[in-house]
Write an enzyme that holds these catalytic residues in place. Structure first.
Site, short mmCIF file in Angstrom:
data_model
loop_
_atom_site.label_atom_id
_atom_site.label_comp_id
_atom_site.label_asym_id
_atom_site.label_seq_id
_atom_site.Cartn_x
_atom_site.Cartn_y
_atom_site.Cartn_z
N PHE A 24 0.84 -1.19 0.00
CA PHE A 24 0.00 0.00 0.00
C PHE A 24 0.88 1.24 0.00
O PHE A 24 1.73 1.41 0.87
CB PHE A 24 -0.92 0.01 1.23
CG PHE A 24 -1.83 1.19 1.28
CD1 PHE A 24 -2.89 1.30 0.40
CD2 PHE A 24 -1.65 2.20 2.21
CE1 PHE A 24 -3.75 2.39 0.45
CE2 PHE A 24 -2.50 3.29 2.27
CZ PHE A 24 -3.56 3.39 1.38
N GLY A 25 0.65 2.13 -0.97
CA GLY A 25 1.35 3.40 -1.05
C GLY A 25 0.41 4.54 -0.74
O GLY A 25 -0.71 4.59 -1.26
N TYR A 26 0.85 5.46 0.12
CA TYR A 26 0.00 6.58 0.52
C TYR A 26 0.71 7.92 0.41
O TYR A 26 0.11 8.96 0.62
CB TYR A 26 -0.49 6.37 1.96
CG TYR A 26 0.64 6.23 2.96
CD1 TYR A 26 1.18 7.34 3.60
CD2 TYR A 26 1.18 4.98 3.25
CE1 TYR A 26 2.23 7.21 4.49
CE2 TYR A 26 2.22 4.84 4.15
CZ TYR A 26 2.75 5.96 4.76
OH TYR A 26 3.79 5.82 5.64
N GLY A 27 1.98 7.92 0.08
CA GLY A 27 2.77 9.16 -0.08
C GLY A 27 3.42 9.15 -1.45
O GLY A 27 2.73 9.04 -2.47
N SER A 28 4.73 9.25 -1.47
CA SER A 28 5.43 9.29 -2.76
C SER A 28 5.26 8.01 -3.56
O SER A 28 5.43 8.03 -4.79
CB SER A 28 6.92 9.59 -2.56
OG SER A 28 7.55 8.55 -1.85
N GLU A 99 12.78 3.50 1.50
CA GLU A 99 11.98 3.84 2.69
C GLU A 99 12.76 3.63 3.99
O GLU A 99 12.18 3.34 5.02
CB GLU A 99 10.70 3.00 2.69
CG GLU A 99 9.86 3.13 1.44
CD GLU A 99 9.30 4.53 1.24
OE1 GLU A 99 8.96 5.19 2.23
OE2 GLU A 99 9.22 4.97 0.08
#
Length: 184
Positions: A24-28, A99
């Site tokens: 799950f990606g929520y930023g960059s 990350e």
């Protein structure tokens, strides 16, 4: 101060016999997709909100002048919209490096737009990591972002690209959009 989590993340999960994993990606990770993936879908997770509370000493700032990037903060009843990527486990070698500044991989339940759910992983920098900056007024966050820059570019670029990506997803994130408003 940075906190390199690369090796910790590599020992955190065993992917033996696993062909693919949802991330799950929520930023960059929404707008800077510089890694291979097998599938990409809008998704959300429940019980979390996106906040510009994590320091960036390695990408959008420096050790002496950190930028601010997003992490997830637990909040009952909340939801965070983003993008899920189905990836081969070996992609985590690249992502763990990207990350590394305080982010750890955690399991989460992803909800897709078609009503289906699946388990996946998400990178979260919690308040116990050395790079965590914590809450601040959105105007103060915008001021810090406006003057921060690092090896990956200006911090305001991160904020503006994220805001545009969230609009494209149809997400209304009051925190991100308030900071964007102060920045502009």
């Amino acid at each position: 101060m940075s906190f390199d989590t690369t090796e910790h993340n590599r020992q955190r999960f065993c992917f033996d016999g696993v062909e693919s994993v949802w991330l799950f990606g929520y930023g960059s990770l929404i707008y800077k997709v510089d890694f291979p993936f097998l599938e990409q879908r809008p998704a959300m997770i429940h019980g979390w909100v996106r906040r510009f509370w994590q320091g960036s000493h390695d990408h959008r700032g420096t050790p002496d002048a950190p930028g601010r990037v997003v992490t997830l903060i637990e909040q009952p009843g909340a939801r965070c919209r983003g993008v899920a990527y189905r990836i081969a486990p070996d992609v985590f070698e690249q992502l763990d490096e990207r990350e590394k500044n305080g982010y750890l991989r955690f399991t989460t339940t992803l909800s897709f737009d078609d009503g289906r759910c699946d388990e996946g992983l998400v990178y979260i920098a919690d308040e116990h990591n050395a790079a965590f900056l914590g809450p601040a007024h959105e105007a103060d966050i915008a001021r810090q972002i406006a003057v921060s820059s690092g090896p990956s570019g200006h911090n305001d670029e991160y904020l503006l690209k994220l805001a545009d990506a969230l609009r494209h997803l149809g997400d209304d994130d009051p925190h991100v959009f308030a900071i964007e408003g102060y920045l502009r």
